[in-house]
Design a protein around this motif. Structure first.
Motif, PDB file in Angstrom:
ATOM      1  N   GLU A 115      16.362  -1.262 -25.117  1.00  0.00           N
ATOM      2  CA  GLU A 115      17.293  -0.131 -25.170  1.00  0.00           C
ATOM      3  C   GLU A 115      17.231   0.710 -23.900  1.00  0.00           C
ATOM      4  OE1 GLU A 115      17.708   0.403 -30.002  1.00  0.00           O
ATOM      5  OE2 GLU A 115      16.373   1.755 -28.905  1.00  0.00           O
ATOM      6  N   ALA A 116      16.060   0.798 -23.293  1.00  0.00           N
ATOM      7  CA  ALA A 116      15.954   1.528 -22.027  1.00  0.00           C
ATOM      8  C   ALA A 116      16.775   0.846 -20.941  1.00  0.00           C
ATOM      9  CB  ALA A 116      14.490   1.630 -21.601  1.00  0.00           C
ATOM     10  N   PHE A 117      16.610  -0.461 -20.807  1.00  0.00           N
ATOM     11  CA  PHE A 117      17.384  -1.182 -19.791  1.00  0.00           C
ATOM     12  C   PHE A 117      18.875  -1.155 -20.121  1.00  0.00           C
ATOM     13  CE2 PHE A 117      13.359  -3.641 -18.725  1.00  0.00           C
ATOM     14  CZ  PHE A 117      13.221  -3.061 -17.482  1.00  0.00           C
ATOM     15  N   ALA A 118      19.220  -1.295 -21.401  1.00  0.00           N
ATOM     16  CA  ALA A 118      20.633  -1.285 -21.790  1.00  0.00           C
ATOM     17  C   ALA A 118      21.281   0.059 -21.472  1.00  0.00           C
ATOM     18  CB  ALA A 118      20.769  -1.590 -23.283  1.00  0.00           C
ATOM     19  N   ALA A 119      20.494   1.127 -21.536  1.00  0.00           N
ATOM     20  CA  ALA A 119      21.036   2.465 -21.320  1.00  0.00           C
ATOM     21  C   ALA A 119      21.295   2.771 -19.852  1.00  0.00           C
ATOM     22  CB  ALA A 119      20.095   3.509 -21.913  1.00  0.00           C
ATOM     23  N   ILE A 120      20.579   2.114 -18.934  1.00  0.00           N
ATOM     24  CA  ILE A 120      20.709   2.498 -17.527  1.00  0.00           C
ATOM     25  C   ILE A 120      21.249   1.400 -16.614  1.00  0.00           C
ATOM     26  CG2 ILE A 120      18.925   4.269 -17.687  1.00  0.00           C
ATOM     27  CD1 ILE A 120      16.981   2.361 -16.321  1.00  0.00           C
ATOM     28  N   LEU A 121      21.315   0.155 -17.095  1.00  0.00           N
ATOM     29  CA  LEU A 121      21.764  -0.931 -16.228  1.00  0.00           C
ATOM     30  C   LEU A 121      23.242  -1.245 -16.418  1.00  0.00           C
ATOM     31  CD1 LEU A 121      18.837  -3.527 -16.487  1.00  0.00           C
ATOM     32  CD2 LEU A 121      19.286  -1.906 -14.625  1.00  0.00           C
ATOM     33  N   ASP A 122      23.919  -1.490 -15.311  1.00  0.00           N
ATOM     34  CA  ASP A 122      25.259  -2.059 -15.316  1.00  0.00           C
ATOM     35  C   ASP A 122      25.158  -3.493 -14.808  1.00  0.00           C
ATOM     36  OD1 ASP A 122      26.983   0.062 -16.241  1.00  0.00           O
ATOM     37  OD2 ASP A 122      26.479   1.122 -14.390  1.00  0.00           O
ATOM     38  N   PRO A 123      26.157  -4.325 -15.119  1.00  0.00           N
ATOM     39  CA  PRO A 123      26.101  -5.723 -14.676  1.00  0.00           C
ATOM     40  C   PRO A 123      25.844  -5.847 -13.172  1.00  0.00           C
ATOM     41  CG  PRO A 123      27.872  -5.439 -16.240  1.00  0.00           C
ATOM     42  CD  PRO A 123      27.345  -4.058 -15.952  1.00  0.00           C
TER      43      PRO A 123
END
Length: 408
Positions: A115-123
């Motif tokens: 969830e941390a990576f999903a919240a801050i990463l874009d493709p």
């Protein structure tokens, strides 16, 4: 599946189909299956304490089961009382002052990481990942649309990467650097000076840092745990801390973790969780509340046992010709290099990779270990020493006997 397969013909999505099974859980499952079939397998695969969850934590869970308050939905972000207790625990243990609104309670550390990576990463965003790495990190990054960029450290540096290595890996697409100390799978612990240098480098280049502190209380000898956002306050607006009760309180099966970060990121991750799983089990949250609100006596006892086992396993592994095992300073893993054994003849076979060597050790010595390929560094094995002293000595003795037969 062919690249030419049309979407309508694809049974499993390309995104999910690309995920590898957790190698550590796979090894542990195979070892348990063989033991169930009657084989005397000793497993060094799973990273979980061999101690029971302390009784006062279990008692709190029993009481929660009887309380109708916990039979219903609760806030997706976590019980307010647990979030407040995590904030107090973080200040106590890390010297890092946070507000409850900066905390999201998750279903274990793995969900917190995703969830941390999903919240801050874009493709296409890149994440610098020091290797050897825990198997879940790169998979979580890819699931979130990011690109893991490995920076490899080996036994000559105690498996610690340098700022120079990180800088060499930085590109215009770099958004996050992963920082893990104590480390899984190596047990490496960064000094305060080295940790501070990495944190200041991240600040200088405007990078986010995700730091996993799950092994914070499992350090040995002169090594000390350092929380990066406490050490480098300028980093706090771009830092996410992941933690949980699994290792400190022998609660791997209770599935309670958390992430701490800037309020907007935590709100975004909470929104994601509200659709993915809703709230974490209330009974497990109450157990976690008892854990983080209590003292650290239980972990002190575990740490004493792990320290003893750490010294034993390192000594015994280093007695094997062709094996080089640095002394881990934290967590409960040994990560020996077996590169000098690859290609040698052992009982009629010549294992060319650490995957093949691990398979040989399981078949011939009935000992389960995890090959370094699972952690991004072929030529190594990971052995968890979170098992009983007698099993540890017996298991490594079997490995000694088998690998002692190696010849050119």
């Amino acid at each position: 599946m062919s690249a030419a397969t049309s979407p309508s013909e694809r049974r499993v999505s390309a995104r999910i189909g690309a995920i590898s099974e957790s190698a550590t859980l796979a090894v542990d499952a195979k070892a348990k299956a063989l033991k169930a079939a009657g084989r005397p397998v000793i497993g060094f695969g799973a990273g979980e304490p061999d101690f029971p969850t302390p009784g006062y934590i279990v008692d709190a869970a029993v009481e929660a089961c009887r309380n109708p308050k916990y039979h219903r939905y609760t806030p997706a972000g976590g019980l307010p009382e647990l979030k407040a207790a995590i904030a107090e625990k973080t200040l106590r243990d890390s010297g890092y002052q946070v507000d409850a609104s900066q905390i999201l309670v998750t279903n274990g550390g793995k969900q917190a990481i995703y969830e941390a990576f999903a919240a801050i990463l874009d493709p296409g965003d890149e994440v610098i990942v020091p290797a050897p790495y825990w198997t879940t990190y790169p998979e979580s990054i890819r699931l979130a649309g990011g690109v893991p960029v490995d920076v490899v450290a080996d036994e000559t540096t105690g498996y610690r990467v340098s700022v120079e290595q990180l800088e060499a890996a930085r590109t215009e697409r770099t958004k996050v650097v992963l920082f893990v100390s104590p480390s899984n799978p190596t047990g490496a612990v960064y000094s305060e000076a080295d940790a501070k240098a990495i944190g200041e480098w991240a600040v200088e280049h405007g990078l986010w840092v995700l730091t996993d502190e799950i092994y914070e209380h499992l350090v040995y000898g002169s090594a000390t745990f350092t929380s990066l956002p406490a050490l480098v306050p300028e980093l706090r607006e771009k830092c996410i801390v992941v933690n949980g009760v699994a290792k400190t309180y022998a609660m791997t099966g209770w599935r309670v973790g958390w992430l701490i970060g800037p309020k907007d990121v935590v709100k975004a991750a909470t929104n994601l969780q509200s659709h993915a799983t809703s709230n974490v089990s209330n009974v497990a949250q109450v157990a976690a509340l008892a854990a983080v609100s209590g003292n650290l006596d239980a972990v002190a006892e575990m740490r004493t046992a792990f320290d003893r086992r750490r010294q034993t396993i390192v000594r015994m592994l280093n007695e094997i010709d062709g094996v080089l095992c640095p002394e881990p300073e934290g967590a409960f893993y040994a990560y020996p290099s077996v590169k000098a054994l690859l290609g040698k003849e052992i009982r009629g076979t010549r294992p060319a990779t650490s995957v093949e060597l691990a398979a040989l050790i399981l078949d011939e010595a009935e000992v389960a270990v995890v090959p370094g390929e699972a952690f991004g560094t072929p030529g190594y094995l990971r052995l968890s020493y979170a098992l009983g002293d007698e099993d540890l000595v017996e298991g490594v003795s079997r490995i000694q006997k088998l690998l002692g037969e190696a010849k050119d």
